[in-house]
Design a protein around this motif. Structure first.
Motif, short mmCIF file in Angstrom:
data_model
loop_
_atom_site.label_atom_id
_atom_site.label_comp_id
_atom_site.label_asym_id
_atom_site.label_seq_id
_atom_site.Cartn_x
_atom_site.Cartn_y
_atom_site.Cartn_z
N GLU A 330 0.69 -1.15 0.16
CA GLU A 330 -0.11 0.01 0.10
C GLU A 330 0.86 1.23 -0.07
O GLU A 330 0.50 2.40 -0.72
CB GLU A 330 -0.89 -0.05 1.25
N LEU A 365 -7.16 -2.42 -3.42
CA LEU A 365 -6.30 -3.23 -2.47
C LEU A 365 -7.01 -4.46 -2.29
O LEU A 365 -8.29 -4.32 -1.87
CB LEU A 365 -5.91 -2.21 -1.56
N PRO A 367 -7.97 -6.54 0.46
CA PRO A 367 -8.56 -6.27 1.85
C PRO A 367 -7.65 -6.98 3.07
O PRO A 367 -7.59 -6.70 4.14
CB PRO A 367 -9.96 -6.39 2.23
N ARG A 370 -3.54 -6.10 1.92
CA ARG A 370 -3.26 -4.30 1.81
C ARG A 370 -2.27 -4.36 0.45
O ARG A 370 -1.18 -3.49 0.71
CB ARG A 370 -3.00 -3.84 2.88
N THR A 371 -2.37 -4.98 -0.63
CA THR A 371 -1.52 -4.95 -1.80
C THR A 371 -2.19 -4.81 -2.89
O THR A 371 -3.49 -5.13 -3.15
CB THR A 371 -0.57 -6.29 -1.98
N SER A 372 -1.56 -4.00 -4.01
CA SER A 372 -2.28 -3.89 -5.17
C SER A 372 -1.56 -4.83 -6.29
O SER A 372 -0.19 -4.92 -6.24
CB SER A 372 -2.09 -2.56 -5.73
#
Length: 480
Positions: A330, A365, A367, A370-372
């Motif tokens: 994030e 992201l 949930p 918490r990464t894209s």
């Protein structure tokens, strides 16, 4: 009556012989008075009361009037401090030397001694600065002499605006480009009568025959094509045009084209359509050809298998270009841009690196972690990159120009970060800061410092320890 006293205070103040010389009432009264006085003197005691001079540091209830060991833990008893009196009370003059234990700052003395806890020699305490100058709880300003600065390698760096390029290494995995994956499915009812490819992993080229499917359902569409374009002597027949229907020839041509498109939708190859048109005869077997060049990545068909419309037969994947999926945390998501260069290294291909660019990334992201998800497009002309491989992706983010200090100057304690700011040569004070991006040995300062402020960039651990010690001395009440 006359009383003779022999050593009245010896052996617990016992009374010696009482010899009676003369009788009389007055003598009896006088004897009674003297006996009462002696008893009172004995009860007060002729010797001073003994006080405990030694105690156990771990068990203060264990005391003794002489040196010895603790009955509970076996530690050596230490000398107890004398009660403060007008004669022996220590002076509170701050000019007096104070000695402190380096390991236990709470152990202090007005002269050289040993620590009552660990036994270390007490050292002279540094001069305590007045309270209220520090900006970080638990720390105090520090003053260093030239010799101390030289021994610890003291150096400072200014807070200044500079480019902050952040490079991160993240795990990645190779996947196929979904736009280059072609599933081969059956569009007719029939049976597989011939196979020209036999297993997954086989390379095929565009137009290469794959299999033959016998189906009576394909005869009708072929007959429609032949009826719309009859040939006589190698020439097609078109109805003559009339004034009332001048577009008859054009309509007939459009009918032929529409029927030909239907044949292609049923996976008829150009070669098979040309053969049907040339011979004028419909065929009961559909010869399926590869629509692209690539590798067979899945193979589920067998010879003689009955197929129905929609049944998957095999999959052909063009591996000349592949994707790499990278999960970016994030914190780096705001720096993502399409077209950003990425370098990949694979443990299965040591010594080689592959360069690509970010094609796209998710704007939401995950949930849970918490990464894209970032998609990196990579050229793969030699097909060395195979879907499923694990790689390490290095992404260089361009952070732009920001107020930066060396990362070695930042000290972290839980959820707070602070630095030591030089107020004058050899004098530093702690200051809380808010840290932003970090990379390339530099840290962005969002608040707490101004451009031009000099911060301690080396030996920060030693200065932090000294600052903590001075703060402890202040808390113990030895500061002004």
């Amino acid at each position: 009556m006359t009383l003779i006293l022999e050593d009245p205070l010896r052996e617990g103040y016992s009374m010696a012989l009482v010899r009676r010389r003369r009788g009389g009432a007055g003598g009896v009264c006088l004897a009674a008075i003297l006996l009462a006085a002696l008893a009172s003197l004995a009860s007060c005691g002729g010797k001073p009361e003994k006080t405990a001079a030694y105690y156990c540091p771990m068990h203060p209830q264990v005391t003794s009037d002489r040196k010895g060991d603790c009955q509970i833990c076996g530690m050596h008893l230490v000398m107890a401090s004398r009660p403060a009196t007008a004669a022996n009370a220590p002076s509170r003059d701050k000019t007096d030397a104070v000695f402190v234990c380096p390991m236990h700052p709470q152990v202090q003395s007005r002269g050289p001694s040993d620590c009552s806890i660990c036994g270390m020699h007490l050292v002279p305490a540094p001069k305590v600065e007045p309270r209220g100058h520090g900006t970080v709880s638990g720390l105090a300003p520090v003053t260093l002499g030239p010799d101390s600065m030289r021994r610890m390698g003291y150096s400072t760096s200014p807070a200044q605006r500079a480019r902050l390029d952040r490079t991160v290494r993240l795990p990645a995995r190779i996947v196929a480009d979904p736009t280059r994956v072609r599933p081969i499915i059956s569009r007719v009812d029939g049976f597989v009568t011939s196979l020209h490819v036999w297993s997954a992993g086989q390379r095929v080229t565009r137009g290469q025959p794959l299999m033959g499917i016998y189906s009576l359902g394909i005869l009708s569409i072929q007959q429609q094509y032949l009826n719309s374009s009859p040939a006589y002597g190698g020439k097609r027949f078109y109805p003559p045009s009339t004034r009332t229907q001048p577009e008859a020839v054009e309509g007939a041509t459009e009918g032929v084209d529409r029927t030909k498109l239907r044949l292609k939708d049923w996976d008829f190859s150009d070669e098979q359509i040309a053969r049907i048109e040339k011979t004028g005869a419909a065929e009961d077997t559909l010869e399926m050809a590869s629509p692209v060049s690539g590798y067979i990545t899945s193979y589920t068909v067998v010879l003689g298998q009955k197929v129905t419309p929609g049944d998957p037969l095999l999959t052909i994947t063009d591996l000349s270009r592949v994707w790499a999926e990278v999960d970016v945390f994030e914190r780096e998501v705001p720096l993502l841009k399409e077209g950003l260069p990425v370098v990949l290294e694979l443990p299965s291909l040591p010594g080689k690196s592959f360069r690509g660019k970010i094609r796209t990334f998710q704007r939401a992201l995950d949930p849970q972690v918490r990464t894209s998800r970032v998609i990196v497009e990579l050229p793969n002309p030699d097909a060395q990159l195979v879907p499923g491989m694990i790689a390490s992706a290095e992404i260089a983010f361009d952070g732009g120009e920001r107020l930066c200090i060396p990362s070695s100057a930042v000290i972290r304690d839980g959820d707070r970060a602070y630095v030591f700011v030089e107020t004058s040569p050899g004098e530093v004070r702690p200051a809380l800061i808010e840290v932003g991006l970090e990379g390339g040995g530099k840290s962005e300062v969002l608040s707490g410092l101004s451009e031009g402020d000099r911060v301690v960039s080396s030996s920060t651990f030693l200065i932090d320890s000294e600052s903590s010690l001075r703060a402890a001395l202040q808390a113990a009440g030895d500061g002004p």
